[in-house]
Design a protein around this motif. Structure first.
Motif, PDB file in Angstrom:
ATOM      1  N   TRP A 160       8.280 -16.838 -14.960  1.00  0.00           N
ATOM      2  CA  TRP A 160       7.816 -15.769 -14.418  1.00  0.00           C
ATOM      3  C   TRP A 160       7.418 -14.805 -15.285  1.00  0.00           C
ATOM      4  O   TRP A 160       7.917 -14.712 -16.215  1.00  0.00           O
ATOM      5  CB  TRP A 160       8.905 -15.100 -13.425  1.00  0.00           C
ATOM      6  CG  TRP A 160       8.386 -14.134 -12.653  1.00  0.00           C
ATOM      7  CD1 TRP A 160       7.881 -14.115 -11.253  1.00  0.00           C
ATOM      8  CD2 TRP A 160       8.256 -12.577 -12.901  1.00  0.00           C
ATOM      9  NE1 TRP A 160       7.340 -12.787 -10.977  1.00  0.00           N
ATOM     10  CE2 TRP A 160       7.480 -11.989 -11.798  1.00  0.00           C
ATOM     11  CE3 TRP A 160       8.577 -11.917 -13.925  1.00  0.00           C
ATOM     12  CZ2 TRP A 160       7.509 -10.500 -11.938  1.00  0.00           C
ATOM     13  CZ3 TRP A 160       8.297 -10.494 -14.089  1.00  0.00           C
ATOM     14  CH2 TRP A 160       7.762  -9.990 -12.980  1.00  0.00           C
ATOM     15  N   PRO A 161       6.045 -14.276 -15.373  1.00  0.00           N
ATOM     16  CA  PRO A 161       5.370 -14.173 -14.063  1.00  0.00           C
ATOM     17  C   PRO A 161       4.390 -15.282 -13.852  1.00  0.00           C
ATOM     18  O   PRO A 161       3.774 -15.572 -12.384  1.00  0.00           O
ATOM     19  CB  PRO A 161       4.564 -13.010 -14.133  1.00  0.00           C
ATOM     20  CG  PRO A 161       4.231 -12.802 -15.540  1.00  0.00           C
ATOM     21  CD  PRO A 161       5.658 -13.295 -16.110  1.00  0.00           C
ATOM     22  N   PHE A 182      -1.413  -2.208  -2.386  1.00  0.00           N
ATOM     23  CA  PHE A 182      -2.267  -1.475  -3.323  1.00  0.00           C
ATOM     24  C   PHE A 182      -3.655  -0.631  -2.718  1.00  0.00           C
ATOM     25  O   PHE A 182      -3.952   0.441  -2.769  1.00  0.00           O
ATOM     26  CB  PHE A 182      -2.684  -2.471  -4.680  1.00  0.00           C
ATOM     27  CG  PHE A 182      -3.362  -1.525  -5.755  1.00  0.00           C
ATOM     28  CD1 PHE A 182      -2.942  -0.644  -6.427  1.00  0.00           C
ATOM     29  CD2 PHE A 182      -4.862  -1.808  -5.923  1.00  0.00           C
ATOM     30  CE1 PHE A 182      -3.201   0.133  -7.620  1.00  0.00           C
ATOM     31  CE2 PHE A 182      -5.159  -1.453  -7.237  1.00  0.00           C
ATOM     32  CZ  PHE A 182      -4.894  -0.337  -7.898  1.00  0.00           C
ATOM     33  N   ALA A 210      -2.744   2.061  -0.502  1.00  0.00           N
ATOM     34  CA  ALA A 210      -2.228   3.371  -1.083  1.00  0.00           C
ATOM     35  C   ALA A 210      -3.547   3.854  -1.614  1.00  0.00           C
ATOM     36  O   ALA A 210      -3.679   5.001  -1.407  1.00  0.00           O
ATOM     37  CB  ALA A 210      -1.377   2.734  -2.230  1.00  0.00           C
ATOM     38  N   ILE A 211      -4.680   3.107  -1.993  1.00  0.00           N
ATOM     39  CA  ILE A 211      -6.100   3.696  -2.162  1.00  0.00           C
ATOM     40  C   ILE A 211      -6.643   4.586  -1.202  1.00  0.00           C
ATOM     41  O   ILE A 211      -6.923   5.655  -1.108  1.00  0.00           O
ATOM     42  CB  ILE A 211      -7.075   2.796  -3.022  1.00  0.00           C
ATOM     43  CG1 ILE A 211      -6.343   2.341  -4.383  1.00  0.00           C
ATOM     44  CG2 ILE A 211      -8.151   3.328  -3.152  1.00  0.00           C
ATOM     45  CD1 ILE A 211      -7.136   1.192  -5.168  1.00  0.00           C
ATOM     46  N   SER A 257      -4.776   7.398   0.020  1.00  0.00           N
ATOM     47  CA  SER A 257      -4.821   8.546  -0.858  1.00  0.00           C
ATOM     48  C   SER A 257      -6.445   9.013  -0.744  1.00  0.00           C
ATOM     49  O   SER A 257      -6.533  10.360  -1.008  1.00  0.00           O
ATOM     50  CB  SER A 257      -4.675   8.258  -2.355  1.00  0.00           C
ATOM     51  OG  SER A 257      -5.849   7.282  -2.908  1.00  0.00           O
ATOM     52  N   LEU A 258      -7.452   8.375  -0.502  1.00  0.00           N
ATOM     53  CA  LEU A 258      -8.649   8.832  -0.188  1.00  0.00           C
ATOM     54  C   LEU A 258      -9.015   9.576   1.150  1.00  0.00           C
ATOM     55  O   LEU A 258      -9.915  10.378   1.223  1.00  0.00           O
ATOM     56  CB  LEU A 258      -9.521   7.744  -0.511  1.00  0.00           C
ATOM     57  CG  LEU A 258      -9.694   7.211  -2.047  1.00  0.00           C
ATOM     58  CD1 LEU A 258     -10.715   5.934  -1.908  1.00  0.00           C
ATOM     59  CD2 LEU A 258      -9.927   8.137  -2.861  1.00  0.00           C
ATOM     60  N   ARG A 315       0.612  10.161   2.285  1.00  0.00           N
ATOM     61  CA  ARG A 315       0.178   9.706   0.878  1.00  0.00           C
ATOM     62  C   ARG A 315       1.358   9.454   0.124  1.00  0.00           C
ATOM     63  O   ARG A 315       1.398   8.517  -0.639  1.00  0.00           O
ATOM     64  CB  ARG A 315      -0.622  10.797   0.202  1.00  0.00           C
ATOM     65  CG  ARG A 315      -1.946  10.947   0.976  1.00  0.00           C
ATOM     66  CD  ARG A 315      -2.986  11.731   0.133  1.00  0.00           C
ATOM     67  NE  ARG A 315      -2.647  13.128  -0.322  1.00  0.00           N
ATOM     68  CZ  ARG A 315      -2.915  14.202   0.116  1.00  0.00           C
ATOM     69  NH1 ARG A 315      -3.339  14.265   1.217  1.00  0.00           N
ATOM     70  NH2 ARG A 315      -2.524  15.233  -0.468  1.00  0.00           N
ATOM     71  N   LEU A 374       2.669   5.700  -1.530  1.00  0.00           N
ATOM     72  CA  LEU A 374       3.149   5.601  -2.858  1.00  0.00           C
ATOM     73  C   LEU A 374       4.460   5.075  -3.030  1.00  0.00           C
ATOM     74  O   LEU A 374       4.511   4.095  -3.886  1.00  0.00           O
ATOM     75  CB  LEU A 374       3.122   7.048  -3.499  1.00  0.00           C
ATOM     76  CG  LEU A 374       2.740   6.958  -5.077  1.00  0.00           C
ATOM     77  CD1 LEU A 374       1.427   6.185  -5.638  1.00  0.00           C
ATOM     78  CD2 LEU A 374       2.555   8.185  -5.891  1.00  0.00           C
ATOM     79  N   LEU A 388       4.007   1.412  -2.578  1.00  0.00           N
ATOM     80  CA  LEU A 388       3.358   0.862  -3.682  1.00  0.00           C
ATOM     81  C   LEU A 388       4.601   0.598  -4.716  1.00  0.00           C
ATOM     82  O   LEU A 388       4.665  -0.681  -5.311  1.00  0.00           O
ATOM     83  CB  LEU A 388       2.463   1.612  -4.174  1.00  0.00           C
ATOM     84  CG  LEU A 388       1.544   1.121  -5.349  1.00  0.00           C
ATOM     85  CD1 LEU A 388       0.881  -0.336  -4.832  1.00  0.00           C
ATOM     86  CD2 LEU A 388       0.551   1.998  -5.793  1.00  0.00           C
ATOM     87  N   ILE A 447       6.094  -3.069  -6.177  1.00  0.00           N
ATOM     88  CA  ILE A 447       6.264  -3.569  -7.518  1.00  0.00           C
ATOM     89  C   ILE A 447       7.548  -3.761  -8.008  1.00  0.00           C
ATOM     90  O   ILE A 447       7.714  -4.774  -8.884  1.00  0.00           O
ATOM     91  CB  ILE A 447       5.585  -2.447  -8.459  1.00  0.00           C
ATOM     92  CG1 ILE A 447       3.997  -2.249  -8.123  1.00  0.00           C
ATOM     93  CG2 ILE A 447       5.643  -2.573  -9.898  1.00  0.00           C
ATOM     94  CD1 ILE A 447       3.512  -1.045  -8.661  1.00  0.00           C
ATOM     95  N   ILE A 472       9.353  -7.350  -9.576  1.00  0.00           N
ATOM     96  CA  ILE A 472      10.020  -7.446 -10.853  1.00  0.00           C
ATOM     97  C   ILE A 472      11.468  -7.985 -10.340  1.00  0.00           C
ATOM     98  O   ILE A 472      11.997  -8.797 -11.062  1.00  0.00           O
ATOM     99  CB  ILE A 472      10.212  -6.024 -11.444  1.00  0.00           C
ATOM    100  CG1 ILE A 472       8.804  -5.284 -11.905  1.00  0.00           C
ATOM    101  CG2 ILE A 472      11.174  -5.994 -12.667  1.00  0.00           C
ATOM    102  CD1 ILE A 472       8.777  -4.087 -12.095  1.00  0.00           C
TER     103      ILE A 472
END
Lengths: 323, 264
Positions: free
Chosen positions: A51-52, A84, A87-88, A91-92, A100, A104, A107, A111, A115
């Motif tokens: 992995w990855p 992802f 989230a963008i 946020s916009l 917001r 996050l 997100l 992640i 892991i």
């Protein structure tokens, strides 16, 4: 005007495509949980030892257990990209700071989940890491469901107040308690799966032919706790159904999710039984996992609505209070 | 703009995560460490003069070998059509194959050198060859992939360090060692769930398998030994035997379908 009719338009806060994208992310996450269930059910978690990358490649031959493990990674990657983008986008376009921040958090969760997934492979499926991976999956799903709800035009317009009704605990707290019970039950299910306790009690509905099994091993205790948890969830959902049916029947935003939950609990109990009777057939077991997640998601949605519609002062806009 | 930078940063982190690591093919080939025994004077196993031979008799109805469904991998299906489980294999003469025979006690007090030759386990036609084998702690184990499909080799060690390595390419070889005695130590391919093997790792050279013939031969120094016969399905049997210098002794084991076996 009925209590459920739409309120005034708030066009500046509406972004129907953002909401649809959040719903799509939630659907993708649902499928991801199913794909993860298939990895565990087919015992393919270590079919890709690195992995990855997978066998040093981005796309290995999808044979045997690789199909499930690498397939899960691909779906997870897709959901990661969706999160992802979400989230963008949020946020916009989103003017509510707490939404917001919540995006996050989602997100960071996805992640972290990636892991944890990598660690569980590299360290040969240690139970604490695998359990954490399964638990975070449910948490992430709840976050995405919440975001789908918070970005909905219905929520942005302000849910109608359902008013206070007799009963203790109050409906929002009852829904919250039900959600917590379901979440703990899913954690117990994850613990059962990752400690290979799924067939520690091989018969159903009895346990070794008795009401109470001999508690001779940790596996039997975990398995039996999951069965007791199923009973508690059934009780909590039934209680919530009765409360909403008797006091909030006219509010379909509350009635619909609890009725769906009640049906899904019936399906889930059946799937649980067939999981044992089929000796953990992968498809049945994975549907059992994903149905549990959907019940949790519906419960989160119901709880959030209940707080806003019943508790005064929580972002509810009581312009549609029923007479 | 600030937000865009933030997300660009997160995206960059994802790319780095995706790019780091890689093969993970831990091809550690530790040199063999001499002196695999339990201390004491060094003993040359080749100088053992007593010979113990025997048959592994199987009594009762031989269970029908389950057909292996290899449809999940077209290579396996085409190269091993009609494959059946290797769990219980009995010769035409009624002798049980793939039984590990080893000395459990009586060998203590000496140390034994580790052979320089590596033991080889080959992944061929989506099965392990051999299915059951023995080796000495710190002896090299060479793992080969002779298939044009990928395999992973997952050693479910509990005493030794477990490992899980990938061999995606035909002809790949990886060398591993087990530093401690461990019996039995299962090996499995998680890609092809039917692929399993068992290795017995010992701190002495007095072990063998009944192989394809269902019989065995052990060379031992004079002494009294506890000898174990182990089968993956039927468990183990233990027998005690005393042998003198240059003596030939016979010790048979009997495994019964669905029952504990007995030694003679």
């Amino acid at each position: 005007m009925t209590p459920e009719s739409a309120g005034p338009e708030v066009p500046e806060r509406e972004n129907i495509w953002l909401h649809r994208f959040a719903v799509f992310t939630a659907l993708g996450t649902t499928f991801l949980i199913f794909a993860g269930g298939m990895v565990t059910s087919t015992e393919s978690g270590l079919a890709v030892p690195d992995w990855p990358l997978s066998y040093g490649m981005f796309f290995p031959p999808m044979v045997g257990g690789v199909f499930y493990e690498h397939g899960h990674r691909m779906v997870a990657g897709f959901v990661g990209i969706l999160t992802f983008v979400l989230a963008i986008w949020v946020s916009l376009k989103e003017d509510r700071a707490w939404v917001r921040w919540l995006t996050l958090v989602a997100l960071v969760a996805v992640i972290t989940q990636a892991i944890l997934g990598g660690l569980t492979v590299l360290y040969l499926l240690p139970t604490p890491v695998s359990f954490a991976h399964a638990a975070l999956a449910q948490t992430f799903f709840c976050l995405i469901i919440s975001l789908a709800l918070f970005t909905s035009p219905d929520w942005k317009r302000g849910l109608p107040s359902a008013g206070e009704r007799q009963g203790s605990p109050r409906l929002p707290w009852l829904c919250g308690l039900t959600t917590a019970t379901i979440y703990l039950q899913l954690l117990m299910g994850a613990l059962m799966r990752h400690t290979q306790s799924g067939l520690a009690i091989p018969d159903f509905p009895l346990a070794f032919g008795r009401i109470l099994p001999p508690f001779e091993s940790g596996s039997i205790m975990i398995h039996f706790a999951h069965r007791v948890g199923a009973l508690l969830v059934t009780v909590m959902v039934s209680w919530t159904v009765i409360r909403i049916w008797t006091s909030y029947r006219n509010h379909k935003r509350l009635l619909t999710p609890i009725l769906i939950m009640a049906c899904l609990v019936g399906v889930q109990l059946t799937l649980g039984a067939f999981t044992i009777w089929s000796q953990k057939a992968p498809l049945i077991t994975s549907f059992h996992v994903v149905t549990g997640a959907v019940i949790l998601g519906m419960s989160v949605l119901l709880t959030l609505r209940a707080f806003v519609m019943v508790m005064p002062g929580i972002e509810a806009r009581p312009h549609l209070q029923p007479a | 703009m600030h937000k865009c930078k933030l997300f660009a940063g997160v995206f960059a982190m994802l790319v780095v995560l995706a790019g780091c690591g890689g093969g993970g093919d831990d091809s550690s080939s530790l040199p063999p460490v001499p002196g695999g025994g339990g201390g004491g004077a060094s003993y040359d196993a080749a100088s053992a003069t007593a010979t113990v031979t025997g048959n592994i008799v199987f009594e009762g109805e031989v269970p029908e070998a389950a057909r292996i469904q290899m449809a999940a991998d077209p290579f396996c299906q085409s190269h091993n059509e009609g494959a059946t489980s290797q769990e219980v294999l009995v010769t035409d003469g009624g002798q049980l194959q793939n039984v590990i025979l080893y000395v459990r006690s009586g060998h203590e007090g000496a140390s034994y050198s580790v052979p320089g030759d590596a033991i080889v386990i080959n992944q061929q036609d989506c099965t392990y060859a051999p299915h059951v084998f023995t080796m000495i702690a710190n002896q090299d184990l060479t793992i080969k992939n002779s298939d044009t499909t990928l395999h992973n080799i997952h050693a479910f060690a509990e005493v030794n360090m477990p490992f899980n390595i990938g061999q995606p390419v035909e002809g790949m070889e990886t060398t591993k060692t087990f530093e401690q005695p461990e019996m039995p130590l299962p090996i499995r391919c998680d890609v092809h769930r039917w692929m399993s093997a068992f290795v017995g790792v010992f701190d002495h050279p007095f072990h063998t398998t009944s192989g394809d013939t269902g019989s065995y031969e052990l060379k031992l120094p004079p002494g009294t030994y506890e000898i174990v016969a182990w089968h993956e399905k039927y468990g183990e049997q233990i027998s005690t035997l005393e042998v003198a210098d240059a003596e030939s002794a016979e010790l048979n084991f009997t495994f019964s379908a669905g029952a504990e076996g007995t030694s003679e």
